[in-house]
Design an enzyme around this catalytic site. Structure first.
Site, PDB file in Angstrom:
ATOM      1  N   GLU A 124       3.814  -0.057 -13.998  1.00  0.00           N
ATOM      2  CA  GLU A 124       3.824  -0.208 -15.274  1.00  0.00           C
ATOM      3  C   GLU A 124       3.132   0.705 -16.151  1.00  0.00           C
ATOM      4  O   GLU A 124       3.247   0.779 -17.582  1.00  0.00           O
ATOM      5  CB  GLU A 124       3.169  -1.646 -15.596  1.00  0.00           C
ATOM      6  CG  GLU A 124       3.741  -2.953 -14.959  1.00  0.00           C
ATOM      7  CD  GLU A 124       5.088  -3.160 -15.879  1.00  0.00           C
ATOM      8  OE1 GLU A 124       5.427  -2.620 -16.749  1.00  0.00           O
ATOM      9  OE2 GLU A 124       5.782  -4.062 -15.452  1.00  0.00           O
ATOM     10  N   GLU A 143       0.537  -3.158   9.043  1.00  0.00           N
ATOM     11  CA  GLU A 143      -0.845  -3.048   8.466  1.00  0.00           C
ATOM     12  C   GLU A 143      -2.015  -2.971   9.385  1.00  0.00           C
ATOM     13  O   GLU A 143      -3.183  -2.460   9.199  1.00  0.00           O
ATOM     14  CB  GLU A 143      -1.246  -4.390   7.759  1.00  0.00           C
ATOM     15  CG  GLU A 143      -1.531  -5.555   8.616  1.00  0.00           C
ATOM     16  CD  GLU A 143      -1.810  -6.867   7.837  1.00  0.00           C
ATOM     17  OE1 GLU A 143      -2.718  -7.282   8.156  1.00  0.00           O
ATOM     18  OE2 GLU A 143      -0.977  -7.232   7.020  1.00  0.00           O
TER      19      GLU A 143
END
Length: 269
Positions: A82, A113
């Site tokens: 954004e 992960e």
């Protein structure tokens, strides 16, 4: 490492969820959500310290990286994505990286992960310098991918921050600037995409927005550097100029289109 209570794995305050009506489920979720903003408020001093540490380096051309796995990684990518349209910065200034690569944005990559070396390998693709900053995001505060990246970044001289929902977790202890968001147990036990993820999103909004304002990407309260990438944003920019310069709509729009940004149009008058 000192012992800590993994709040994110504690049993929900609600039980027998499968026996509740839709209204009861929604009210229970909403009840839990009401404490999120208060938990973030308590962390404002920590968030402030992190932004203040990043700001001078970013101002000098450094970059801000987010790393995380699962929901935490996706939230970092959303925040980074954004920045260009909202503040007009290049895509390379704020970068989100998720364990498992871009494929993991849409579909979970099993065990991605769990590799403590992979985050630093992923960061190598971007090069680095001493002006860069890294924020690790992990609700548990124990994700090996995030912890390994933070450890290597500290060795390289980066500013390191850690956003976690477990105070006293390894991520909090090993980041220079921890942000501990203690929102309590989840409505569905262990489902950290809920309250923990919402708190992380709020903190990321605060960090990136405050940083962008500090470096001058806002005038007054307006996004004067936003990218004019669709009709809605062109209309928004036009209305900004209407208000600021007291112009008719069509004249303000022509001025915006001539100069290509609200900032440039304002500077030209």
């Amino acid at each position: 490492m000192k012992d800590f209570t993994k709040i994110t794995e504690q049993s929900s305050n609600h039980d027998g969820l499968e026996n509740l009506s839709t209204r009861e489920l929604l009210e229970g979720i909403n009840q839990e959500d009401q404490g999120i903003a208060l938990a973030v408020e308590k962390a404002i001093p920590q968030i402030e310290a992190l932004v203040e540490a990043i700001y001078p380096r970013f101002q000098e051309g450094g970059r801000l990286f987010y790393i995380g796995a699962g929901t935490s990684g996706r939230l970092g990518i959303v925040d980074a994505s954004e920045i260009p349209p909202t503040f007009g910065l290049d895509h390379g200034r704020v970068i989100g990286i998720i364990a498992g690569g871009d494929h993991a944005i849409r579909k979970a990559v099993e065990f991605a992960e769990d590799n403590p070396d992979q985050a630093w390998e992923d960061l190598q693709a971007f090069g680095f310098n001493e002006k860069d900053s890294l924020i690790g995001i992990a609700a548990s505060g124990t994700t090996p991918y995030v912890l390994g990246g933070i450890a290597k970044a500290k060795e390289a001289g980066w500013v390191t921050g850690g956003i976690t929902n477990n105070p006293g977790s390894p991520l909090a202890l090993n980041s220079e600037f921890p942000v501990e968001l203690a929102v309590g147990p989840e409505f569905v036990t262990g489902s950290t995409r809920m309250k923990s993820g919402t708190a992380q999103k709020l903190a990321l909004n605060m960090i990136s927005t405050a940083l962008m304002i500090r470096i001058g990407r806002i005038q007054g309260n307006k996004m004067v550097d936003m990218q004019l990438s669709n009709n809605k944003l062109v209309d928004r920019g036009t209305r900004y100029l209407q208000q600021a310069l007291d112009l008719p709509y069509d004249e303000a729009k022509a001025l915006l289109q001539e100069h290509g940004s609200v900032r440039a149009a304002l500077s030209a008058r």
